[in-house]
Design a protein around this motif. Structure first.
Motif: not given
Length: 83
Positions: A37-50
């Motif tokens: 299974v390949e999963a996409e993970v948010l490792e570091l949230a930043r502003v702006p989201d992009t």
């Protein structure tokens, strides 16, 4: 085990191990030993989201859905297009 079960199980076990939020599953493949299974993970949230950093993890499960291994295969900015 069905593909949806493998995807959910992989996402749950990965999130518990790495302490980052799994955003979704991008691939599920049947293998000789079980599932990949390949999963996409948010490792570091930043502003702006992009500009947030995401990663793709490959999670391998056996026939019963038990974790065999996991590996981060890619890290990228959310706004970056595939090359």
């Amino acid at each position: 085990m069905r593909p949806g079960d493998a995807a959910r199980g992989a996402a749950e076990v990965l999130q518990s191990l790495i302490s980052h939020r799994v955003e979704g599953v991008s691939a599920v493949r049947r293998t000789e030993d079980g599932w990949c299974v390949e999963a996409e993970v948010l490792e570091l949230a930043r502003v702006p989201d992009t500009t947030s950093l995401l990663a793709t993890y490959e999670v391998k499960l056996d026939e019963q859905g038990e974790l065999l291994e996991y590996l981060r295969t890619r890290r990228y900015r959310r706004g970056a297009a595939d090359e």
